[in-house]
Design a protein around this motif. Structure first.
Motif, PDB file in Angstrom:
ATOM      1  N   HIS A   1       0.851  -1.186   0.000  1.00  0.00           N
ATOM      2  CA  HIS A   1       0.000   0.000   0.000  1.00  0.00           C
ATOM      3  C   HIS A   1       0.887   1.235   0.000  1.00  0.00           C
ATOM      4  CE1 HIS A   1       0.269   1.370   4.363  1.00  0.00           C
ATOM      5  NE2 HIS A   1       1.075   0.335   4.292  1.00  0.00           N
ATOM      6  N   VAL A   2       0.294   2.380  -0.276  1.00  0.00           N
ATOM      7  CA  VAL A   2       1.028   3.645  -0.223  1.00  0.00           C
ATOM      8  C   VAL A   2       0.902   4.204   1.190  1.00  0.00           C
ATOM      9  CG1 VAL A   2       1.215   5.993  -1.110  1.00  0.00           C
ATOM     10  CG2 VAL A   2       0.644   4.108  -2.668  1.00  0.00           C
ATOM     11  N   HIS A   3       2.033   4.395   1.841  1.00  0.00           N
ATOM     12  CA  HIS A   3       2.050   4.957   3.190  1.00  0.00           C
ATOM     13  C   HIS A   3       1.666   6.434   3.096  1.00  0.00           C
ATOM     14  CE1 HIS A   3       4.211   6.850   6.672  1.00  0.00           C
ATOM     15  NE2 HIS A   3       3.502   5.912   7.280  1.00  0.00           N
ATOM     16  N   ARG A   4       0.565   6.771   3.758  1.00  0.00           N
ATOM     17  CA  ARG A   4      -0.030   8.098   3.588  1.00  0.00           C
ATOM     18  C   ARG A   4       0.918   9.225   3.999  1.00  0.00           C
ATOM     19  NH1 ARG A   4      -5.523  10.047   6.805  1.00  0.00           N
ATOM     20  NH2 ARG A   4      -5.538  12.207   6.098  1.00  0.00           N
ATOM     21  N   GLY A   5       1.645   9.055   5.099  1.00  0.00           N
ATOM     22  CA  GLY A   5       2.452  10.153   5.613  1.00  0.00           C
ATOM     23  C   GLY A   5       3.665  10.492   4.772  1.00  0.00           C
ATOM     24  N   SER A   6       4.177   9.517   4.029  1.00  0.00           N
ATOM     25  CA  SER A   6       5.399   9.743   3.264  1.00  0.00           C
ATOM     26  C   SER A   6       5.205   9.630   1.758  1.00  0.00           C
ATOM     27  CB  SER A   6       6.471   8.727   3.687  1.00  0.00           C
ATOM     28  OG  SER A   6       6.043   7.400   3.385  1.00  0.00           O
ATOM     29  N   GLY A   7       4.092   9.021   1.330  1.00  0.00           N
ATOM     30  CA  GLY A   7       3.882   8.798  -0.092  1.00  0.00           C
ATOM     31  C   GLY A   7       4.688   7.644  -0.648  1.00  0.00           C
ATOM     32  N   ARG A   8       5.419   6.937   0.211  1.00  0.00           N
ATOM     33  CA  ARG A   8       6.224   5.792  -0.220  1.00  0.00           C
ATOM     34  C   ARG A   8       5.403   4.505  -0.124  1.00  0.00           C
ATOM     35  NH1 ARG A   8      11.323   5.917   3.605  1.00  0.00           N
ATOM     36  NH2 ARG A   8      11.990   4.173   2.271  1.00  0.00           N
ATOM     37  N   LYS A   9       5.652   3.565  -1.011  1.00  0.00           N
ATOM     38  CA  LYS A   9       4.998   2.270  -0.924  1.00  0.00           C
ATOM     39  C   LYS A   9       5.663   1.427   0.170  1.00  0.00           C
ATOM     40  CE  LYS A   9       2.913   1.595  -5.461  1.00  0.00           C
ATOM     41  NZ  LYS A   9       2.803   0.683  -6.643  1.00  0.00           N
ATOM     42  N   ALA A  10       4.855   0.590   0.804  1.00  0.00           N
ATOM     43  CA  ALA A  10       5.349  -0.269   1.881  1.00  0.00           C
ATOM     44  C   ALA A  10       4.684  -1.628   1.803  1.00  0.00           C
ATOM     45  CB  ALA A  10       5.061   0.359   3.245  1.00  0.00           C
ATOM     46  N   LEU A  11       5.409  -2.651   2.230  1.00  0.00           N
ATOM     47  CA  LEU A  11       4.803  -3.961   2.422  1.00  0.00           C
ATOM     48  C   LEU A  11       3.900  -3.916   3.645  1.00  0.00           C
ATOM     49  CD1 LEU A  11       8.010  -6.133   1.910  1.00  0.00           C
ATOM     50  CD2 LEU A  11       6.061  -6.004   0.333  1.00  0.00           C
ATOM     51  N   PHE A  12       2.788  -4.636   3.590  1.00  0.00           N
ATOM     52  CA  PHE A  12       1.951  -4.809   4.783  1.00  0.00           C
ATOM     53  C   PHE A  12       1.755  -6.305   4.984  1.00  0.00           C
ATOM     54  CE2 PHE A  12      -1.892  -4.825   7.397  1.00  0.00           C
ATOM     55  CZ  PHE A  12      -1.514  -3.920   8.373  1.00  0.00           C
ATOM     56  N   ILE A  13       2.724  -6.902   5.655  1.00  0.00           N
ATOM     57  CA  ILE A  13       2.766  -8.341   5.877  1.00  0.00           C
ATOM     58  C   ILE A  13       3.210  -8.592   7.306  1.00  0.00           C
ATOM     59  CG2 ILE A  13       3.249  -9.055   3.504  1.00  0.00           C
ATOM     60  CD1 ILE A  13       6.257  -9.063   4.368  1.00  0.00           C
TER      61      ILE A  13
END
Length: 316
Positions: A196-208
């Motif tokens: 997903h796109v991390h809202r605070g930074s605009g960077r994509k992150a794994l969510f696992i």
């Protein structure tokens, strides 16, 4: 007051000072904290001097706080429902001997994100140390933004649009609790994108995490191998660090761009009193919600081997 930041690694984690977290913060000071969190994902605050009440009040700056389910006739160790008990103690403040509580807590030593097993995700977790063992008991953190960015493009393409199926009881099974998979399938699960796109930074992150048991639409064996491979990738040395605790230390982490796990210690002989507040994703500062938290329904259907209700009243 001005926030001072000392990075722990070049891209992840920072030790922060300069703000008195025991008093109400100004909007500008709150913004300094959230900006630090957006950049570093984990912030460490040493020797805060915070009480339980101040811990809860400070946490409300960041949104609605999840609550421990209220159970009629069940005595709680901690004074506020907003405080989750992450200790190895029973209601009397002694080391628990309750087998279900011990079995349940084993899952905390797996890489996980708080509340990923709920449809409403957690953003910040704020963990305050009250009593810590002399050896061990550290907490490890992993950077799921940098880990995603460093994946091969082929893997990023594979992950696009993939949904993970998450269960609290799956992580407990992975930690050794004898829970049949059929029992897990009968109980609530939560669906969340693997990326997903991390809202605070605009960077994509794994969510696992350890709660992620399957990938929707994939063969079980293939999906579980993918999950295991991603966790192994994200927890390589270049993405992780650990925090050694002292009483009064507070650590804030963003579950939407990190994973974490507890370190081993002599669970049966040394007290570790840790208390956590958790902020619901997408809620506003000081926001209140009506009705009971969904945790009540979740824990009402806990498998017997990890049903910790009796542990809250002194054990079986």
């Amino acid at each position: 007051m001005t926030l001072h930041i000392d990075p722990i690694t070049p891209r992840f984690g920072a030790t922060c000072s300069g703000l008195d977290l025991t008093r109400p913060l100004s909007p500008e000071e709150v913004r300094q904290v959230t900006d630090a969190m957006d950049t570093w994902g984990v912030t460490v605050w040493r020797n805060t001097g915070m009480t339980d009440e101040q811990h809860v009040a400070f946490s409300r700056n960041f949104g609605f706080l999840e609550r421990v389910p209220a159970r009629e006739g069940v005595k709680m160790r901690l004074p506020f429902r907003e405080l989750f008990d992450a200790s190895n103690l029973n209601v009397d403040g002694e080391i628990t001997r309750d087998p279900a509580a011990i079995e349940y807590r084993k899952g905390d030593r797996l890489w996980h994100t708080d509340s990923a097993f709920m449809e409403k995700r957690t953003s910040y977790s704020l963990l305050l140390a009250h009593q810590v063992p002399a050896e061990g008991g550290e907490t490890w953190f992993a950077d799921t933004r940098s880990a995603y960015e460093d994946l091969p493009q082929e893997t990023k393409d594979l992950l696009e649009g993939k949904i993970g199926i998450n269960s609290l009881w799956w992580s407990r099974k992975q930690a050794g609790a004898p829970i049949a998979e059929e029992e897990i399938d009968e109980r609530p699960k939560a669906r969340h994108p693997l990326v997903h796109v991390h809202r605070g930074s605009g960077r994509k992150a794994l969510f696992i995490a350890a709660h992620t048991m399957d990938v929707e639409g994939m063969d079980k064996a293939e999906g579980r191998k993918l999950i295991a491979d991603l966790i192994a990738h994200a927890t390589q040395p270049q993405y992780i660090f650990s925090v050694k605790w002292n009483p009064g230390d507070l650590v804030i982490w963003d579950n939407l761009c990190t994973m974490h796990k507890g370190g081993e210690f002599d669970y049966a002989n040394h007290k570790r009193d840790m208390r956590r507040t958790t902020v619901r994703e997408g809620t506003e500062p000081h926001q209140m919600e009506t009705g009971d938290d969904p945790y009540a329904a979740l824990f009402a259907r806990a498998p017997k081997v990890v049903d910790i209700a009796d542990a809250r009243v002194g054990g079986r």
